[in-house]
Write an enzyme that holds these catalytic residues in place. Structure first.
Site, PDB file in Angstrom:
ATOM      1  N   HIS A 200       0.857  -1.201   0.000  1.00 12.71           N
ATOM      2  CA  HIS A 200       0.000   0.000   0.000  1.00 12.71           C
ATOM      3  C   HIS A 200       0.885   1.241   0.000  1.00 12.71           C
ATOM      4  O   HIS A 200       1.479   1.580   1.031  1.00 12.71           O
ATOM      5  CB  HIS A 200      -0.901   0.012   1.237  1.00 12.71           C
ATOM      6  CG  HIS A 200      -1.869   1.162   1.278  1.00 12.71           C
ATOM      7  ND1 HIS A 200      -3.216   0.982   1.488  1.00 12.71           N
ATOM      8  CD2 HIS A 200      -1.698   2.509   1.130  1.00 12.71           C
ATOM      9  CE1 HIS A 200      -3.825   2.160   1.470  1.00 12.71           C
ATOM     10  NE2 HIS A 200      -2.909   3.111   1.267  1.00 12.71           N
TER      11      HIS A 200
ATOM     12  N   HIS B 137       1.394   5.463  -1.784  1.00 12.93           N
ATOM     13  CA  HIS B 137       1.002   6.571  -2.659  1.00 12.93           C
ATOM     14  C   HIS B 137       2.263   7.124  -3.295  1.00 12.93           C
ATOM     15  O   HIS B 137       3.108   7.687  -2.598  1.00 12.93           O
ATOM     16  CB  HIS B 137       0.313   7.676  -1.847  1.00 12.93           C
ATOM     17  CG  HIS B 137      -0.930   7.201  -1.163  1.00 12.93           C
ATOM     18  ND1 HIS B 137      -2.181   7.341  -1.714  1.00 12.93           N
ATOM     19  CD2 HIS B 137      -1.111   6.540   0.009  1.00 12.93           C
ATOM     20  CE1 HIS B 137      -3.085   6.807  -0.902  1.00 12.93           C
ATOM     21  NE2 HIS B 137      -2.459   6.309   0.151  1.00 12.93           N
TER      22      HIS B 137
ATOM     23  N   LYS C 180      -9.594  -0.254  -5.486  1.00 12.07           N
ATOM     24  CA  LYS C 180      -9.604   0.420  -4.186  1.00 12.07           C
ATOM     25  C   LYS C 180     -10.937   1.094  -3.920  1.00 12.07           C
ATOM     26  O   LYS C 180     -11.418   1.874  -4.741  1.00 12.07           O
ATOM     27  CB  LYS C 180      -8.465   1.458  -4.169  1.00 12.07           C
ATOM     28  CG  LYS C 180      -8.378   2.294  -2.900  1.00 12.07           C
ATOM     29  CD  LYS C 180      -7.843   1.498  -1.726  1.00 12.07           C
ATOM     30  CE  LYS C 180      -7.967   2.247  -0.410  1.00 12.07           C
ATOM     31  NZ  LYS C 180      -6.779   2.982  -0.038  1.00 12.07           N
TER      32      LYS C 180
ATOM     33  N   HIS D 218     -10.448   1.309   2.139  1.00 13.71           N
ATOM     34  CA  HIS D 218     -10.208   2.348   3.147  1.00 13.71           C
ATOM     35  C   HIS D 218     -11.401   2.262   4.081  1.00 13.71           C
ATOM     36  O   HIS D 218     -12.489   2.723   3.746  1.00 13.71           O
ATOM     37  CB  HIS D 218     -10.087   3.742   2.519  1.00 13.71           C
ATOM     38  CG  HIS D 218      -9.774   4.799   3.526  1.00 13.71           C
ATOM     39  ND1 HIS D 218      -8.551   5.420   3.612  1.00 13.71           N
ATOM     40  CD2 HIS D 218     -10.514   5.295   4.560  1.00 13.71           C
ATOM     41  CE1 HIS D 218      -8.552   6.277   4.636  1.00 13.71           C
ATOM     42  NE2 HIS D 218      -9.736   6.219   5.223  1.00 13.71           N
TER      43      HIS D 218
ATOM     44  N   HIS E 213      -4.450  -0.397   6.126  1.00 15.38           N
ATOM     45  CA  HIS E 213      -3.934   0.411   7.247  1.00 15.38           C
ATOM     46  C   HIS E 213      -4.817   0.350   8.488  1.00 15.38           C
ATOM     47  O   HIS E 213      -5.367   1.353   8.924  1.00 15.38           O
ATOM     48  CB  HIS E 213      -3.687   1.865   6.835  1.00 15.38           C
ATOM     49  CG  HIS E 213      -4.736   2.487   5.928  1.00 15.38           C
ATOM     50  ND1 HIS E 213      -6.063   2.499   6.223  1.00 15.38           N
ATOM     51  CD2 HIS E 213      -4.618   3.095   4.727  1.00 15.38           C
ATOM     52  CE1 HIS E 213      -6.729   3.104   5.260  1.00 15.38           C
ATOM     53  NE2 HIS E 213      -5.865   3.463   4.334  1.00 15.38           N
TER      54      HIS E 213
ATOM     55  N   ASP F 228       1.525   2.783   3.500  1.00 15.67           N
ATOM     56  CA  ASP F 228       0.671   3.960   3.296  1.00 15.67           C
ATOM     57  C   ASP F 228       1.518   5.229   3.234  1.00 15.67           C
ATOM     58  O   ASP F 228       1.051   6.310   3.617  1.00 15.67           O
ATOM     59  CB  ASP F 228      -0.407   4.086   4.380  1.00 15.67           C
ATOM     60  CG  ASP F 228      -1.548   4.994   3.937  1.00 15.67           C
ATOM     61  OD1 ASP F 228      -1.677   5.255   2.725  1.00 15.67           O
ATOM     62  OD2 ASP F 228      -2.303   5.456   4.810  1.00 15.67           O
TER      63      ASP F 228
HETATM   64  O1  DOR Z   1      -3.109   9.766   5.469  1.00 17.63           O
HETATM   65  C1  DOR Z   1      -3.513   9.439   4.366  1.00 17.63           C
HETATM   66  N1  DOR Z   1      -3.013   9.992   3.238  1.00 17.63           N
HETATM   67  N2  DOR Z   1      -4.495   8.535   4.280  1.00 17.63           N
HETATM   68  C2  DOR Z   1      -5.088   8.256   3.124  1.00 17.63           C
HETATM   69  O2  DOR Z   1      -6.003   7.466   3.127  1.00 17.63           O
HETATM   70  C3  DOR Z   1      -4.690   8.937   1.877  1.00 17.63           C
HETATM   71  C4  DOR Z   1      -3.341   9.478   1.972  1.00 17.63           C
HETATM   72  C5  DOR Z   1      -3.008  10.462   0.874  1.00 17.63           C
HETATM   73  O3  DOR Z   1      -3.239  10.156  -0.292  1.00 17.63           O
HETATM   74  O4  DOR Z   1      -2.501  11.544   1.188  1.00 17.63           O
HETATM   75 ZN    ZN Z   2      -3.334   5.096   1.578  1.00 22.99          ZN
END
Ligand code: DOR
Ligand code: ZN
Length: 339
Positions: free
Chosen positions: A14, A16, A98, A135, A173, A246
Site C-alpha cells: 500500500h 502513494h 480500491k 479504506h 492500514h 501507506d
Molecule cells: O493519510 C492518508 N493519506 N491517508 C489516506 O487514506 C490517503 C493518503 C493520501 O493520499 O494523502
Molecule cells: Zn493510503
C-alpha cells in the site's frame, strides 16, 4: 542479541507514489527497499480507466528505475464498471481495486457514496479473483473521527465480507483493536495491511507539546490500547497481516497549514522502522513473513528471489527530502539496510 537479519526482499502492499515532480522525488525511495508495491490510484483525476493506469504505470517505472514492479489499482467510483475492471485485470494492468468511501480521505471526492452502487462491480471482482482494497472508515459527521474505522466494520465491512464470501478483501492500514480482531476472526480471503506509524504512535503523538501535523494521517492514530492490539497482530506471525506503509507524501507547506493534509512520508526508512518494532517485541524472526511472505501469498504472487540484510544501528533521518518532511525526521530507527 541478533545484530544482523537477512530476509527475502520485501514488498509494500500500500503506497502513494503521486505523479509529476513528486513521483520523481519519492519513487526511488520505495524502489530502494521494495521489489513491488501496490500503488494507490487517488491521483487528480483518479485512476479509473485501464489506459490511465497503464500510462501511470509507465511513468512510475521510468521514475523508479530498474528492478521495481508497480502493481496498479483501479479507483472505484459509483459508476465503476465490471467490464472495465475485468478488462484491466485480464490485461494484467490492474492487480486490485480500491474502495474509498466518498470524502473519507485525500482525493476521495469521486469515491463511492453507497456500497450498493458498486454491487455489480464487486460481484464481477469476486468472480475473476480480483482483490478489493478497502479504506475502512465511515464519513458521517455524527461519528467521532476516532471511531470511524470501528463503525465501518459494523455498518459496511461485516456484511460485505458475508455477502461476498469468495471476494479477497484487504482491510488497509488498520488502526484499532476491533479491526485486528475482525481480520483475525474472518476467513482466509480477508487480510490487512499495517503501517509503521500505527505500530509506533498513539494519538498523544498528535499533540506532543503542540499540534503535530507530521503525525497526522488517515485513519488517524488511535489510543494506546489500539496501537498495542495492532502491534500484537503484526508481530503474531498470522499470515493475514502484512506490510503496507501507506507512505503518502505532501509538501511541507501542505502539512504545516491551517488545514494540513493527511499522510506521512515513511518510504525512506520503512523497513528500518518495521525492523525496530519487531525487534522491540522480540519477533525479528517473524519480520520476513510480515514483510516478504504473507503479502505475496495473499495476492497469489511469487515471493522475491533477492535477499535484504538489515544490521543494527540506524542513521539519522534527514529533516527534509526535497520539500517533504520524512517520517522520523531528526531521529534514528534501530536498523539500517546493509549496502
Ligand atoms: O493519510 C492518508 N493519506 N491517508 C489516506 O487514506 C490517503 C493518503 C493520501 O493520499 O494523502
Ligand atoms: Zn493510503
Amino acid at each position: 542479541m541478533t545484530d544482523t537479519i537477512t530476509i527475502r526482499r520485501p514488498d509494500d502492499w500500500h503506497v502513494h507514489l503521486r505523479d509529476g515532480e513528486m513521483l520523481q522525488l519519492v519513487a526511488p525511495y520505495t524502489a530502494r527497499q521494495f521489489a513491488r508495491a501496490i500503488v494507490m490510484p487517488n491521483l487528480v483525476p483518479p485512476v479509473t480507466t485501464v489506459e490511465q493506469a497503464s500510462a501511470y504505470r509507465d511513468r512510475i517505472v521510468a521514475a523508479a528505475g530498474e528492478g521495481f514492479t508497480p502493481l496498479m489499482t483501479c479507483y472505484l467510483t459509483d459508476k465503476a464498471s465490471g467490464d472495465e475492471l475485468a478488462r484491466g485485470h485480464a490485461e494484467r494492468v490492474w492487480v486490485a481495486a480500491k474502495l474509498y468511501p466518498a470524502g473519507a480521505t485525500t482525493n476521495s471526492d469521486s469515491g463511492v457514496t453507497d456500497i450498493r452502487n458498486i454491487w455489480a462491480a464487486l460481484e464481477r471482482m469476486q468472480a475473476i479473483g480480483m482483490p478489493l482494497l478497502v479504506h475502512g472508515e465511515v464519513t458521517s459527521h455524527d461519528v467521532d473521527v476516532f471511531d470511524r474505522e470501528a463503525v465501518f466494520i459494523d455498518r459496511v465491512l461485516a456484511s460485505l465480507v458475508h455477502d461476498f464470501p469468495d471476494l479477497k478483501v484487504v482491510f488497509e492500514h488498520i488502526t484499532t483493536k476491533q479491526a485486528a480482531q475482525f481480520v483475525a476472526d474472518a476467513p482466509a480471503n480477508v487480510g490487512a495491511t499495517i503501517t509503521p506509524q500505527h505500530l509506533m504512535l498513539n494519538r498523544n503523538a498528535l499533540f506532543q507539546g503542540g499540534l503535530r501535523p507530521h503525525a497526522y494521517c488517515l485513519p488517524v492514530v488511535k489510543r494506546e490500547e489500539h496501537r498495542l492490539a495492532v502491534r500484537a497482530a503484526a508481530v503474531s506471525g498470522n499470515p493475514k497481516f502484512f506490510l503496507g506503509t501507506d507512505s503518502a507524501p505532501h509538501v511541507v507547506g501542505a502539512k504545516e497549514s491551517s488545514c494540513g493534509c493527511a499522510g506521512l512520508f515513511n518510504a525512506p526508512f520503512a523497513i528500518e522502522a518495521y525492523a525496530q518494532v519487531f525487534d522491540e517485541d522480540g519477533a525479528l524472526d517473524r519480520l520476513e513473513a510480515f514483510a516478504s511472505l504473507n503479502g505475496p501469498a495473499f495476492y497469489g504472487l511469487p515471493i522475491n528471489d533477492e535477499l535484504m540484510t538489515l544490521v543494527r544501528g540506524g542513521e539519522i533521518v534527514p529533516d527534509r527530502i526535497g520539500e517533504v518532511v520524512p517520517y522520523g525526521a531528526g531521529s534514528a530507527f534501530g536498523w539500517r539496510i546493509q549496502d
